[in-house]
Design an enzyme around this catalytic site. Structure first.
Site, PDB file in Angstrom:
ATOM      1  N   ARG A 186       4.929 -12.596  -3.730  1.00  0.00           N
ATOM      2  CA  ARG A 186       4.821 -11.291  -3.073  1.00  0.00           C
ATOM      3  C   ARG A 186       6.104 -10.476  -3.229  1.00  0.00           C
ATOM      4  O   ARG A 186       6.055  -9.254  -3.398  1.00  0.00           O
ATOM      5  CB  ARG A 186       4.513 -11.464  -1.585  1.00  0.00           C
ATOM      6  CG  ARG A 186       3.064 -11.795  -1.290  1.00  0.00           C
ATOM      7  CD  ARG A 186       2.807 -11.932   0.199  1.00  0.00           C
ATOM      8  NE  ARG A 186       1.393 -12.095   0.454  1.00  0.00           N
ATOM      9  CZ  ARG A 186       0.529 -11.114   0.654  1.00  0.00           C
ATOM     10  NH1 ARG A 186       0.956  -9.861   0.629  1.00  0.00           N
ATOM     11  NH2 ARG A 186      -0.741 -11.356   0.867  1.00  0.00           N
TER      12      ARG A 186
ATOM     13  N   TYR B  90      -1.049 -23.176  -5.950  1.00  0.00           N
ATOM     14  CA  TYR B  90      -0.917 -22.665  -7.313  1.00  0.00           C
ATOM     15  C   TYR B  90       0.556 -22.476  -7.657  1.00  0.00           C
ATOM     16  O   TYR B  90       1.397 -22.349  -6.772  1.00  0.00           O
ATOM     17  CB  TYR B  90      -1.691 -21.354  -7.508  1.00  0.00           C
ATOM     18  CG  TYR B  90      -1.422 -20.258  -6.498  1.00  0.00           C
ATOM     19  CD1 TYR B  90      -0.323 -19.414  -6.603  1.00  0.00           C
ATOM     20  CD2 TYR B  90      -2.317 -20.040  -5.448  1.00  0.00           C
ATOM     21  CE1 TYR B  90      -0.111 -18.395  -5.696  1.00  0.00           C
ATOM     22  CE2 TYR B  90      -2.112 -19.020  -4.531  1.00  0.00           C
ATOM     23  CZ  TYR B  90      -1.009 -18.206  -4.655  1.00  0.00           C
ATOM     24  OH  TYR B  90      -0.799 -17.192  -3.745  1.00  0.00           O
TER      25      TYR B  90
ATOM     26  N   ALA C 149       0.822  -1.216   0.000  1.00  0.00           N
ATOM     27  CA  ALA C 149       0.000   0.000   0.000  1.00  0.00           C
ATOM     28  C   ALA C 149       0.853   1.261   0.000  1.00  0.00           C
ATOM     29  O   ALA C 149       0.588   2.207  -0.743  1.00  0.00           O
ATOM     30  CB  ALA C 149      -0.943  -0.006   1.204  1.00  0.00           C
TER      31      ALA C 149
ATOM     32  N   ASP D  32      -3.957  -2.412   5.014  1.00  0.00           N
ATOM     33  CA  ASP D  32      -4.252  -3.202   6.205  1.00  0.00           C
ATOM     34  C   ASP D  32      -4.315  -2.360   7.468  1.00  0.00           C
ATOM     35  O   ASP D  32      -4.903  -2.786   8.466  1.00  0.00           O
ATOM     36  CB  ASP D  32      -3.203  -4.299   6.382  1.00  0.00           C
ATOM     37  CG  ASP D  32      -3.408  -5.468   5.436  1.00  0.00           C
ATOM     38  OD1 ASP D  32      -4.474  -5.523   4.787  1.00  0.00           O
ATOM     39  OD2 ASP D  32      -2.506  -6.323   5.339  1.00  0.00           O
TER      40      ASP D  32
END
Length: 405
Positions: free
Chosen positions: A113, A223, A20, A300
């Site tokens: 990530r 995945y 963010a 968050d």
């Protein structure tokens, strides 16, 4: 002997160098606005493994100019397949292929990530308008009488800014200025593991997909990552021994016992998990106020959510887009923050609440489990109507997303 604190004056301060915070800094830079980012850790980095990026996230990354960098090692799953973890039978499928991409304008992507964070970080480092600092542990934020804000760090350093954006995550040090609350424990814990694709049976990776195994008080997500070279596994289960007074819960013995009730493919996934780190899962109650004067929360820090809808990162990216838009169009900081809050808080609050419901649906047992499976057996894989309110890019949907639940 007393020493005077160092006071650093910046136009806009972002507390937290995660997804963010960096996306907001990069977005502002692309609009010609400076931003100063401070991070608690010794270096900028992202903890974790895989992340799912729905089309709303991809649209933001495209606007930030980093989509090509992310796509170099990303995987485009062709479907999201929900399976019963006990019987091994399919519950339902969402088609993520060409029809999905045509509908939303962007694909559904899974990536590491660290790759996502790295692309945002490189974008910030390439801009003369973004400055980055590490080793800055923030204690609190304050609004000042002159309309600006101050952030106080543990080492005595103080930052004074026209605007402060708190992007410092679940346990935000900025949030107490705005709302006094505590993280809510879900009593669930996650174990993660990423292994070379060669370790995984060939039939599991023949067609790239997101596999969601749903079982009693547990689930497993799998995945491929890094262009199909790695396989990501996330095992989540409810601890029968949860207590806020001690840490001896969610052990690997509980993990094995819970997954021991599942089919062979789910049980075998236990070998792919890192047993040394467990991740207790928390969120917070949704709130409608994220701002106070020249201080606002994002990501968050504003709306931590449980992971069952795979929208935590995507909503942080949507926040960054809305925050930048408000800061460059509104006449002053306080108006910008209020516009941002009004645009985003109702939507993310709905996702926070629905994520909790999705967790109950994932983990239901008995008659409820049978009813869940039956209700999805005739689902049309290309029916995206109930996903539009979450997945449609913010630049397309604007403020008209209709929450269908």
């Amino acid at each position: 002997m007393s020493t005077s604190a160092e006071i650093i004056d910046v136009p806009l301060l972002i507390v937290g160098g995660g997804i963010a915070g960096l996306a907001t800094a990069l977005g502002l830079a692309r609009k010609g606005r400076p931003a100063h980012v401070i991070e608690r850790a010794p270096e900028f980095g992202e903890v974790g493994a895989g992340i799912q990026l729905a089309p709303n996230a991809m649209a933001v990354l495209d606007s930030l100019g980093v989509m090509d960098a992310i796509m170099k090692d990303a995987v485009l799953p062709q479907k999201k397949r929900y399976m019963d973890a006990v019987t091994g039978e399919e519950i339902g499928t969402v088609d993520l292929g060409p029809e999905f991409v045509e509908h939303y304008g962007y694909p559904y992507v899974v990536t590491h990530r660290a790759d996502l964070h790295g692309a945002l970080l490189e974008g910030c480092r390439a801009s003369d308008l973004v400055t980055l600092e590490t080793n800055r542990e923030v204690l609190r934020a304050e609004n000042l009488p002159d309309g600006r804000a101050k952030v106080v760090c543990a080492d005595g350093t103080e930052y004074v800014a026209d605007a402060v954006v708190g992007a410092d995550g679940l346990r935000s040090a900025i949030r107490p200025l705005i709302v006094e609350d505590e993280p809510v424990p879900s009593e669930y814990v996650a174990y993660r593991g990423t292994v070379p694709i060669e370790m995984v049976p060939a039939d599991a990776v023949e067609t790239p997909m997101v596999l969601c195994w749903l079982g009693p008080h547990m689930h497993l997500i799998q995945y491929p990552l890094r262009g199909g070279k790695l396989y990501n596994n996330v095992a989540v289960f409810r601890s029968d021994f949860y207590s806020p007074d001690h840490e001896n819960w969610g052990t690997e013995e509980e993990l094995d016992a819970r997954f021991g009730l599942c089919c062979d493919k789910v049980r075998e996934a236990g070998q792919y998990l890192n047993r040394e780190i467990r991740w207790p899962m928390y969120d917070r109650e949704p709130v409608t106020t994220w701002t106070s004067g020249a201080v606002s929360l994002i990501g968050d820090a504003a709306h931590p959510m449980l992971q069952y809808l795979a929208q935590g990162g995507a909503q942080s990216l949507d926040d960054s887009l809305a925050m930048v838009d408000a800061l460059v169009t509104e006449p002053n900081v306080e108006a910008a923050f209020k516009t941002f809050e009004a645009r985003r808080a109702p939507h993310t609050g709905n996702i926070q609440r629905l994520a909790r419901v999705a967790g109950e649906l994932f983990h239901i047992d008995g008659v409820g489990r049978a009813l869940r499976n039956y209700s999805f057996k005739d689902h049309n894989p290309t029916d995206y109507e109930n996903l539009d309110w979450m997945f449609m890019p913010l630049s397309v949907a604007g403020d008209t997303r209709n929450y269908p639940y």
